[in-house]
Scaffold this active site. Sequence first.
Site, PDB file in Angstrom:
ATOM      1  N   ASN A 213      -0.781  20.612 -20.868  1.00 19.29           N
ATOM      2  CA  ASN A 213      -1.236  19.811 -22.016  1.00 19.29           C
ATOM      3  C   ASN A 213      -1.233  20.598 -23.318  1.00 19.29           C
ATOM      4  OD1 ASN A 213      -1.710  17.398 -20.615  1.00 19.29           O
ATOM      5  ND2 ASN A 213      -3.592  18.256 -19.779  1.00 19.29           N
TER       6      ASN A 213
ATOM      7  N   GLU B 195      -5.089  18.336 -11.092  1.00 21.27           N
ATOM      8  CA  GLU B 195      -5.595  18.831 -12.369  1.00 21.27           C
ATOM      9  C   GLU B 195      -7.064  19.213 -12.292  1.00 21.27           C
ATOM     10  OE1 GLU B 195      -3.738  16.407 -15.373  1.00 21.27           O
ATOM     11  OE2 GLU B 195      -4.934  17.332 -16.951  1.00 21.27           O
TER      12      GLU B 195
ATOM     13  N   LYS C 191       2.471  11.599 -10.853  1.00 20.54           N
ATOM     14  CA  LYS C 191       1.633  10.694 -11.651  1.00 20.54           C
ATOM     15  C   LYS C 191       2.434   9.433 -11.949  1.00 20.54           C
ATOM     16  CE  LYS C 191      -1.378  13.904 -14.146  1.00 20.54           C
ATOM     17  NZ  LYS C 191      -1.722  14.439 -15.481  1.00 20.54           N
TER      18      LYS C 191
ATOM     19  N   HIS D 218      -1.746  13.692 -28.718  1.00 18.04           N
ATOM     20  CA  HIS D 218      -2.204  12.357 -28.307  1.00 18.04           C
ATOM     21  C   HIS D 218      -3.051  11.713 -29.406  1.00 18.04           C
ATOM     22  CE1 HIS D 218      -1.657  13.403 -23.777  1.00 18.04           C
ATOM     23  NE2 HIS D 218      -0.590  12.805 -24.253  1.00 18.04           N
TER      24      HIS D 218
ATOM     25  N   GLU E  58       8.975  19.347 -25.036  1.00 20.25           N
ATOM     26  CA  GLU E  58       8.377  19.722 -23.738  1.00 20.25           C
ATOM     27  C   GLU E  58       9.036  20.997 -23.201  1.00 20.25           C
ATOM     28  OE1 GLU E  58       5.800  18.071 -22.718  1.00 20.25           O
ATOM     29  OE2 GLU E  58       5.972  16.014 -23.480  1.00 20.25           O
TER      30      GLU E  58
ATOM     31  N   LYS F 179       7.406  23.021 -13.645  1.00 21.96           N
ATOM     32  CA  LYS F 179       6.496  21.891 -13.417  1.00 21.96           C
ATOM     33  C   LYS F 179       6.148  21.782 -11.929  1.00 21.96           C
ATOM     34  CE  LYS F 179       4.651  17.596 -14.390  1.00 21.96           C
ATOM     35  NZ  LYS F 179       4.662  16.387 -15.160  1.00 21.96           N
TER      36      LYS F 179
ATOM     37  N   HIS G   9      -1.010  18.889 -26.580  1.00 22.18           N
ATOM     38  CA  HIS G   9      -1.153  17.461 -26.301  1.00 22.18           C
ATOM     39  C   HIS G   9      -2.473  16.857 -26.782  1.00 22.18           C
ATOM     40  CE1 HIS G   9       2.572  17.822 -24.131  1.00 22.18           C
ATOM     41  NE2 HIS G   9       2.533  16.563 -23.749  1.00 22.18           N
TER      42      HIS G   9
ATOM     43  N   ARG H 165      -2.862  22.909 -14.087  1.00 23.23           N
ATOM     44  CA  ARG H 165      -2.034  21.781 -14.540  1.00 23.23           C
ATOM     45  C   ARG H 165      -2.389  21.443 -15.991  1.00 23.23           C
ATOM     46  NH1 ARG H 165       0.033  16.471 -11.065  1.00 23.23           N
ATOM     47  NH2 ARG H 165       1.384  15.708 -12.723  1.00 23.23           N
TER      48      ARG H 165
ATOM     49  N   HIS I  83       6.600  10.987 -29.317  1.00 30.65           N
ATOM     50  CA  HIS I  83       5.740  11.892 -28.545  1.00 30.65           C
ATOM     51  C   HIS I  83       6.092  13.348 -28.866  1.00 30.65           C
ATOM     52  CE1 HIS I  83       3.226  13.338 -25.327  1.00 30.65           C
ATOM     53  NE2 HIS I  83       4.257  13.928 -24.747  1.00 30.65           N
TER      54      HIS I  83
ATOM     55  N   ARG J  56       0.820  -1.237   0.000  1.00 28.17           N
ATOM     56  CA  ARG J  56       0.000   0.000   0.000  1.00 28.17           C
ATOM     57  C   ARG J  56       0.842   1.270   0.000  1.00 28.17           C
ATOM     58  NH1 ARG J  56      -2.333  -3.276   3.544  1.00 28.17           N
ATOM     59  NH2 ARG J  56      -4.122  -4.412   2.708  1.00 28.17           N
TER      60      ARG J  56
HETATM   61  N1  LIG Z   1       4.205  10.546 -15.162  1.00 24.50           N
HETATM   62  C1  LIG Z   1       4.122  11.595 -15.950  1.00 24.50           C
HETATM   63  O1  LIG Z   1       3.724  12.685 -15.540  1.00 24.50           O
HETATM   64  C2  LIG Z   1       4.545  11.457 -17.384  1.00 24.50           C
HETATM   65  C3  LIG Z   1       4.678  12.614 -18.179  1.00 24.50           C
HETATM   66  C4  LIG Z   1       5.126  12.463 -19.489  1.00 24.50           C
HETATM   67  C5  LIG Z   1       5.410  11.196 -19.991  1.00 24.50           C
HETATM   68  N2  LIG Z   1       5.246  10.097 -19.188  1.00 24.50           N
HETATM   69  C6  LIG Z   1       5.561   8.755 -19.691  1.00 24.50           C
HETATM   70  O2  LIG Z   1       6.954   8.695 -19.980  1.00 24.50           O
HETATM   71  C7  LIG Z   1       7.185   7.673 -20.924  1.00 24.50           C
HETATM   72  C8  LIG Z   1       8.191   8.154 -21.935  1.00 24.50           C
HETATM   73  O3  LIG Z   1       9.393   8.474 -21.295  1.00 24.50           O
HETATM   74  P1  LIG Z   1      10.778   8.621 -22.088  1.00 24.50           P
HETATM   75  O4  LIG Z   1      10.565   9.465 -23.279  1.00 24.50           O
HETATM   76  O5  LIG Z   1      11.796   9.012 -21.093  1.00 24.50           O
HETATM   77  O6  LIG Z   1      11.008   7.154 -22.661  1.00 24.50           O
HETATM   78  P2  LIG Z   1      11.822   5.881 -22.152  1.00 24.50           P
HETATM   79  O7  LIG Z   1      11.767   5.749 -20.678  1.00 24.50           O
HETATM   80  O8  LIG Z   1      11.360   4.724 -22.954  1.00 24.50           O
HETATM   81  O9  LIG Z   1      13.305   6.243 -22.559  1.00 24.50           O
HETATM   82  C9  LIG Z   1      13.626   6.400 -23.911  1.00 24.50           C
HETATM   83  C10 LIG Z   1      14.768   5.466 -24.356  1.00 24.50           C
HETATM   84  O10 LIG Z   1      15.990   6.021 -23.911  1.00 24.50           O
HETATM   85  C11 LIG Z   1      16.772   5.037 -23.239  1.00 24.50           C
HETATM   86  N3  LIG Z   1      17.555   5.793 -22.244  1.00 24.50           N
HETATM   87  C12 LIG Z   1      17.117   6.336 -21.094  1.00 24.50           C
HETATM   88  N4  LIG Z   1      18.084   7.081 -20.543  1.00 24.50           N
HETATM   89  C13 LIG Z   1      19.167   6.993 -21.348  1.00 24.50           C
HETATM   90  C14 LIG Z   1      20.471   7.541 -21.314  1.00 24.50           C
HETATM   91  N5  LIG Z   1      20.842   8.386 -20.350  1.00 24.50           N
HETATM   92  N6  LIG Z   1      21.319   7.238 -22.325  1.00 24.50           N
HETATM   93  C15 LIG Z   1      20.930   6.417 -23.341  1.00 24.50           C
HETATM   94  N7  LIG Z   1      19.707   5.882 -23.440  1.00 24.50           N
HETATM   95  C16 LIG Z   1      18.833   6.163 -22.440  1.00 24.50           C
HETATM   96  C17 LIG Z   1      15.768   4.074 -22.692  1.00 24.50           C
HETATM   97  O11 LIG Z   1      16.333   2.798 -22.525  1.00 24.50           O
HETATM   98  C18 LIG Z   1      14.708   4.062 -23.778  1.00 24.50           C
HETATM   99  O12 LIG Z   1      15.056   3.167 -24.790  1.00 24.50           O
HETATM  100  C19 LIG Z   1       5.831   7.315 -21.518  1.00 24.50           C
HETATM  101  O13 LIG Z   1       5.438   6.060 -21.016  1.00 24.50           O
HETATM  102  C20 LIG Z   1       4.909   8.402 -20.987  1.00 24.50           C
HETATM  103  O14 LIG Z   1       3.579   7.956 -20.806  1.00 24.50           O
HETATM  104  C21 LIG Z   1       4.824  10.218 -17.917  1.00 24.50           C
HETATM  105 ZN   LIG Z   2       4.182  15.340 -23.209  1.00 26.30          ZN
END
Ligand SMILES: NC(=O)c1ccc[n+]([C@@H]2O[C@H](COP(=O)([O-])OP(=O)(O)OC[C@H]3O[C@@H](n4cnc5c(N)ncnc54)[C@H](O)[C@@H]3O)[C@@H](O)[C@H]2O)c1
Ligand SMILES: [Zn+2]
Length: 364
Positions: free
Chosen positions: A247, A238, A144, A254, A186, A228, A250, A243, A267, A122
């Site tokens: 978007n 939100e 999130k 999306h 972003e 942020k 977005h 917040r 993205h 939990r």
């Molecule tokens: N929680 C939130 O508020 C929030 C906001 C925006 C996006 N997200 C989520 O984030 C995800 C996307 O995140 P992302 O773009 O970081 O993708 P990701 O985590 O898949 O990373 C992108 C790629 O880069 C590689 N990588 C990571 N760090 C590295 C480094 N330092 N050197 C070399 N390679 C590296 C990873 O292995 C991966 O292949 C999505 O699932 C999205 O839904 C969440």
């Molecule tokens: Zn985004």
Amino acid sequence: MSARFTLKASNGRSDIAVGEAMTALPDALSKYARPGAKVAVVSDAAISGRQGKPLVSGLTGAGYDATLLEVPSGEKSKDLKQAGQLYRRLAKDKFERGSWLVALGGGVVGDLTGFVAATYLRGISYVQAPTTLLAQVDSSLGGKTGVDIPEGKNLVGAFHHPALIWIDPAALKTLPKAHWRTGMAEVIKYGAIWDAKLFETLEKSADDLMKGYSPAWVPIITRCAQIKADVVSKDPTETKGLRALLNFGHSVGHAIEGATGYEIYSHGEAISIGMFVAGFLSQQYGLMDGIDRIRLGTLLTKAGLPARVRRPIRRERLMEFLARDKKAEAGVVRFVLLKGIGKAVSGQAIDPEYLDAALSASGL
Ligand SMILES: NC(=O)c1ccc[n+]([C@@H]2O[C@H](COP(=O)([O-])OP(=O)(O)OC[C@H]3O[C@@H](n4cnc5c(N)ncnc54)[C@H](O)[C@@H]3O)[C@@H](O)[C@H]2O)c1
Ligand SMILES: [Zn+2]
């Protein structure tokens, strides 16, 4: 240059450090986790060797009972099966309420690890140690967490703020170009909706910034993380429309990602096109002048981000996804629009004719 600040929201808080080395994290953790505590560093295959192993050694050296848990790279790891495997591993290793997780990776590792931390026993404490630009300026902050199910992305999740967010921009040295572009989309968004000065800095230095990591990134990442944290502190769940400003670009972004099965556009590319559409609408509604609209387009283009789709998407299919976006209420699509660079408004209902013209301008 390093900075420390706190995200204080009604549903939790996070201490944030930007600009200190990853090697200093174990020491910093001693303020939070008791000596000898179990700590699992969750990482993906691309980073666990280079950054995960040294971090685990550092944590062990600092007196923690540390292990490295590796998940495969990519969005496919953000699912209930992977979460289930992590729960079982933690249970077998007797992780208890005082144990910790560290998410070392991009948004995928961050969302998955945060979700496991939110639900195992939990809720246990965790640290975000983001290693992509997107994760450093966006996904690691705000609490999130979640996973995808076949019916949709991020449909299962929880709010759970990490106790500590440790942002070392030098961790980006190995980040591939395409991921820089996604993060940059972003970063430009923050300038456009919130901070005209940040936007001007980006205009001046975009070419150099896009070459990859350099110390010039540190103040930029710091500013984005502060924005942020600021926005989330004021509107954590939100509900106040603030917040929602995050978007910007977005809704259409999306919809493009969904309508193309998340395979054709990153993205960053999708939200870039979304920002072009929103920029067009902002001018149409007389909120923003043509000069600022051109500035937005020029900066996105300089960052290697697109204005238009590469191939047309069937309009009905796009509209289906646009209406499905969680920002749509009772079928009315609402947009975040700009009142000029650095100022945004949310909840703008859009006239179908205007929307048609704006989508057409981006080849949609
Ligand atoms: N929680 C939130 O508020 C929030 C906001 C925006 C996006 N997200 C989520 O984030 C995800 C996307 O995140 P992302 O773009 O970081 O993708 P990701 O985590 O898949 O990373 C992108 C790629 O880069 C590689 N990588 C990571 N760090 C590295 C480094 N330092 N050197 C070399 N390679 C590296 C990873 O292995 C991966 O292949 C999505 O699932 C999205 O839904 C969440
Ligand atoms: Zn985004």
